[in-house]
Scaffold this motif. Structure first.
Motif, PDB file in Angstrom:
ATOM      1  N   CYS A  47       5.913   1.048   2.915  1.00  0.00           N
ATOM      2  CA  CYS A  47       5.814   1.604   1.748  1.00  0.00           C
ATOM      3  C   CYS A  47       6.888   2.462   1.389  1.00  0.00           C
ATOM      4  O   CYS A  47       7.876   2.723   2.469  1.00  0.00           O
ATOM      5  CB  CYS A  47       4.578   2.814   1.672  1.00  0.00           C
ATOM      6  SG  CYS A  47       3.084   1.793   2.228  1.00  0.00           S
ATOM      7  N   SER A  48       6.912   2.920   0.218  1.00  0.00           N
ATOM      8  CA  SER A  48       8.073   3.743  -0.528  1.00  0.00           C
ATOM      9  C   SER A  48       7.716   4.711  -1.442  1.00  0.00           C
ATOM     10  O   SER A  48       6.560   4.667  -1.835  1.00  0.00           O
ATOM     11  CB  SER A  48       9.312   2.636  -0.980  1.00  0.00           C
ATOM     12  OG  SER A  48       8.634   2.026  -1.998  1.00  0.00           O
ATOM     13  N   ILE A  49       8.625   5.689  -1.656  1.00  0.00           N
ATOM     14  CA  ILE A  49       8.163   6.570  -2.539  1.00  0.00           C
ATOM     15  C   ILE A  49       8.809   6.389  -3.945  1.00  0.00           C
ATOM     16  O   ILE A  49      10.049   5.955  -3.859  1.00  0.00           O
ATOM     17  CB  ILE A  49       8.720   7.785  -1.821  1.00  0.00           C
ATOM     18  CG1 ILE A  49       8.250   8.429  -0.476  1.00  0.00           C
ATOM     19  CG2 ILE A  49       8.410   9.102  -2.948  1.00  0.00           C
ATOM     20  CD1 ILE A  49       6.807   8.571  -0.461  1.00  0.00           C
ATOM     21  N   ASN A  50       7.793   6.540  -4.797  1.00  0.00           N
ATOM     22  CA  ASN A  50       8.265   6.449  -6.230  1.00  0.00           C
ATOM     23  C   ASN A  50       9.120   7.776  -6.708  1.00  0.00           C
ATOM     24  O   ASN A  50       8.350   8.474  -7.046  1.00  0.00           O
ATOM     25  CB  ASN A  50       6.916   6.233  -7.191  1.00  0.00           C
ATOM     26  CG  ASN A  50       7.261   5.824  -8.551  1.00  0.00           C
ATOM     27  OD1 ASN A  50       8.369   6.337  -9.202  1.00  0.00           O
ATOM     28  ND2 ASN A  50       6.428   5.334  -9.171  1.00  0.00           N
ATOM     29  N   LYS A  90      11.052   5.299  10.239  1.00  0.00           N
ATOM     30  CA  LYS A  90      10.748   5.615   9.131  1.00  0.00           C
ATOM     31  C   LYS A  90      11.168   6.998   8.653  1.00  0.00           C
ATOM     32  O   LYS A  90      11.796   7.169   7.600  1.00  0.00           O
ATOM     33  CB  LYS A  90       9.439   5.392   8.580  1.00  0.00           C
ATOM     34  CG  LYS A  90       8.928   5.142   7.330  1.00  0.00           C
ATOM     35  CD  LYS A  90       9.469   4.240   6.512  1.00  0.00           C
ATOM     36  CE  LYS A  90       9.011   4.210   4.926  1.00  0.00           C
ATOM     37  NZ  LYS A  90       9.681   3.206   4.055  1.00  0.00           N
ATOM     38  N   THR A 144      14.364  11.897   1.288  1.00  0.00           N
ATOM     39  CA  THR A 144      13.724  11.257   0.176  1.00  0.00           C
ATOM     40  C   THR A 144      12.661  12.389  -0.058  1.00  0.00           C
ATOM     41  O   THR A 144      11.468  12.645   0.538  1.00  0.00           O
ATOM     42  CB  THR A 144      12.847  10.019   0.422  1.00  0.00           C
ATOM     43  OG1 THR A 144      13.680   8.963   1.128  1.00  0.00           O
ATOM     44  CG2 THR A 144      12.107   9.448  -0.650  1.00  0.00           C
ATOM     45  N   LEU A 203       3.290   7.180  -3.695  1.00  0.00           N
ATOM     46  CA  LEU A 203       3.429   6.117  -2.647  1.00  0.00           C
ATOM     47  C   LEU A 203       3.370   4.846  -3.484  1.00  0.00           C
ATOM     48  O   LEU A 203       2.346   4.436  -4.219  1.00  0.00           O
ATOM     49  CB  LEU A 203       2.253   6.310  -1.696  1.00  0.00           C
ATOM     50  CG  LEU A 203       2.517   5.503  -0.425  1.00  0.00           C
ATOM     51  CD1 LEU A 203       3.819   5.860   0.280  1.00  0.00           C
ATOM     52  CD2 LEU A 203       1.249   5.272   0.311  1.00  0.00           C
ATOM     53  N   HIS A 204       4.304   4.016  -3.235  1.00  0.00           N
ATOM     54  CA  HIS A 204       4.241   2.576  -3.541  1.00  0.00           C
ATOM     55  C   HIS A 204       4.034   1.945  -2.491  1.00  0.00           C
ATOM     56  O   HIS A 204       4.655   1.633  -1.305  1.00  0.00           O
ATOM     57  CB  HIS A 204       5.695   2.009  -4.272  1.00  0.00           C
ATOM     58  CG  HIS A 204       5.587   0.796  -4.439  1.00  0.00           C
ATOM     59  ND1 HIS A 204       5.037   0.057  -5.510  1.00  0.00           N
ATOM     60  CD2 HIS A 204       6.336  -0.334  -3.816  1.00  0.00           C
ATOM     61  CE1 HIS A 204       5.295  -1.078  -5.789  1.00  0.00           C
ATOM     62  NE2 HIS A 204       6.010  -1.537  -4.761  1.00  0.00           N
ATOM     63  N   GLU A 226      13.916   8.285   5.856  1.00  0.00           N
ATOM     64  CA  GLU A 226      13.313   8.854   4.739  1.00  0.00           C
ATOM     65  C   GLU A 226      13.648  10.350   4.745  1.00  0.00           C
ATOM     66  O   GLU A 226      12.938  11.041   4.053  1.00  0.00           O
ATOM     67  CB  GLU A 226      11.921   8.708   4.509  1.00  0.00           C
ATOM     68  CG  GLU A 226      11.267   7.102   4.207  1.00  0.00           C
ATOM     69  CD  GLU A 226      11.710   6.381   3.141  1.00  0.00           C
ATOM     70  OE1 GLU A 226      12.328   6.999   1.948  1.00  0.00           O
ATOM     71  OE2 GLU A 226      11.465   5.547   2.758  1.00  0.00           O
TER      72      GLU A 226
END
Length: 495
Positions: free
Chosen positions: A348-351, A140, A147, A265-266, A144
């Protein structure tokens, strides 16, 4: 006074002996059987016991294993514990010869040997989960690497970084925890068998052979320590507690990052629950479950370690069956946390939109403006800091992003230095750009791509080394089990 009481007292039977018996059925019966077989092989090989007698005992042990269903047994009090039950079954089949198996050993060394055998299985499973989480986070982090995120200090927006950089920090701690846990497994590989009650035996036993047949690296040297030293317990549970504490801090960040007001965090829909009454709610409750399960695991570790506090340095029940079993819950809770986090974070992903908004609103690149003024304008850092602070106050008051703050910057610069800045508007915009901020921090440990790639390579090497060491241990124990079975079958087959 004549004592007419009969052992066991019904209350003692129900409160202590019966639960211990159930625990042996569940956790230790197979390990005790392996110890019996290895000890028998060793007795015959050292000529403490004749081969013909050894063969008779071997066949009886096989018969007991084949004819006994541990799950169907209930504690009656007829025999004090599982050990005496097996010995009684041996005597039922082969008479007094059944008692010969216990030559040159004690329940003391048997107990700590089987406790270690049970713990090393759980310990290796826990280490495998730690390494699997580290591997998932490393994947991950690479994905990322570039990011952008807002890094927080004291709960406030501080500086730009990347999600990969944040995860790398987490990986470093996790790998340190894994190294500590790997080190805590080492005492589990020292075999107590042959210590007997406390001082070894007058018989010519072969302690090294016992260790080899049971998959240990060697015998634990001091016989007193074999039955008195519980550092293999306290060390292991201390090492298990640390990742639960450390990962709990990361989980707390996830709760903060995913809050509506932060929104960095999404969490995907598959890991979000809804409210039963408020239709707008997105509740990432797995975060809360990881936090409290990790706390329970850490607490269970403390229970075991604290139980050893102020106990005598000798054989004692405080470190034996019931306490050993109580500790297994710590491993069960830790496994749940590690499995859930291994699934959660990679999903999860970053907004990016929220990150950009907070970056602008909080002026988190202002440190680089001060650094740039030192390098480009020849100012002291304190002068540069004063100019940067004035610039930040002006743009925040105006509700403008920092990249549009060249005019207030030029004013502040002139007020502090008495001259106009040489820094152009284009250079100013570049200095306060979040991507430029990250790229400039190309030092060991920094968030710039090259620095992170170098760190990732180090993490790979550590992960590979820990995985290889574990594989070697597991292979050694598997080979030992085959050696034990071959030696036992050979004993059965030859008079």
């Amino acid at each position: 006074m004549t004592d007419t009481s009969v052992f066991p007292d019904p209350v003692y039977r129900d409160t202590v002996l019966a639960p211990l018996f159930e625990g042996v059925k569940t956790h230790f019966a197979d390990h005790m059987d392996a110890i019996n077989r290895a000890h028998l092989v060793m007795l015959v090989e050292t000529a403490i016991l004749g081969r013909e007698d050894g063969q008779a005992i071997a066949h009886a042990l096989d018969a007991i294993a084949a004819e006994t269903d541990p799950a169907a047994l209930s504690y009656t009090g007829e025999h004090e514990d599982w050990f005496f039950l097996v010995e009684a079954e041996l005597k039922k089949r082969i008479g007094d010869l059944g008692g010969a198996l216990h030559t040159a050993r004690s329940r003391n060394d048997m107990d700590h040997t089987q406790f270690k055998m049970a713990l090393r299985i759980r310990a290796e499973e826990a280490l495998a989960r730690l390494l699997r989480l580290a591997g998932a986070l490393l994947d991950k982090a690479r994905a990322e690497r570039d990011t952008l995120i807002v890094a927080y200090t004291h709960g406030q927006p501080a500086q730009p970084s990347t999600f990969g950089h944040y995860l790398a920090a987490m990986i470093e701690v996790l790998l340190s925890d894994a190294r500590r846990f790997d080190a805590a497994i080492a005492p589990l590989d020292l075999c107590p068998m042959g210590a007997a009650a406390i001082t070894t035996s007058g018989f010519p036993i072969d302690r090294a052979r016992m260790a080899d047949l049971l998959g240990f690296t060697s015998a634990k040297v001091n016989a007193y320590g074999c039955i008195a030293s519980v550092d293999y317990v306290t060390g292991l549970y201390s090492a298990l507690k640390l990742p639960m504490i450390h990962l709990g801090r990361v989980v707390q960040d996830m709760a903060f990052w995913s809050a509506f007001e932060v929104g960095q965090l999404h969490v995907p829909r598959s890991l979000v629950q809804i409210s039963s009454i408020m239709p707008q709610k997105r509740n990432p409750v797995p975060i809360e479950h990881m936090r409290h399960i990790a706390s329970v695991a850490a607490g269970r570790c403390d229970v075991i370690v604290n139980t050893m506090h102020n106990t005598p340095f000798t054989d004692m029940n405080d470190s034996e069956g019931e306490v050993q079993q109580a500790g297994y819950g710590a491993f069960e809770h830790a496994a749940r946390v590690l499995d859930l986090l291994t699934a959660f974070l990679p999903a999860c992903s970053i907004n990016a939109e929220r990150v950009a908004h907070t970056t602008d609103a909080a002026c988190i690149t202002i440190t680089e403006l001060a650094d740039t003024l030192v390098r480009a304008e020849g100012l002291s850092f304190r002068q540069a800091h004063e100019i940067a602070a004035a610039t930040a106050r002006a743009v925040i008051a105006a509700g403008s992003p920092l990249k549009q703050g060249y005019a207030p910057f030029a004013t502040a610069f002139a007020e502090v230095t008495g001259r106009p800045p040489a820094l152009t508007q284009a250079a100013f915009t570049d200095a306060v750009d979040a991507r430029s901020f990250v790229t400039r921090r190309d030092r060991i440990g920094g968030p710039a791509p090259a620095a992170l790639d170098a760190a990732f390579a180090d993490y790979d090497a550590t992960l590979d080394a820990l995985s290889a060491a574990q594989s070697a241990r597991l292979a050694r124990r598997a080979a030992a089990a085959l050696r034990l079975d071959a030696a036992f079958q050979d004993l059965k087959g030859r008079p």
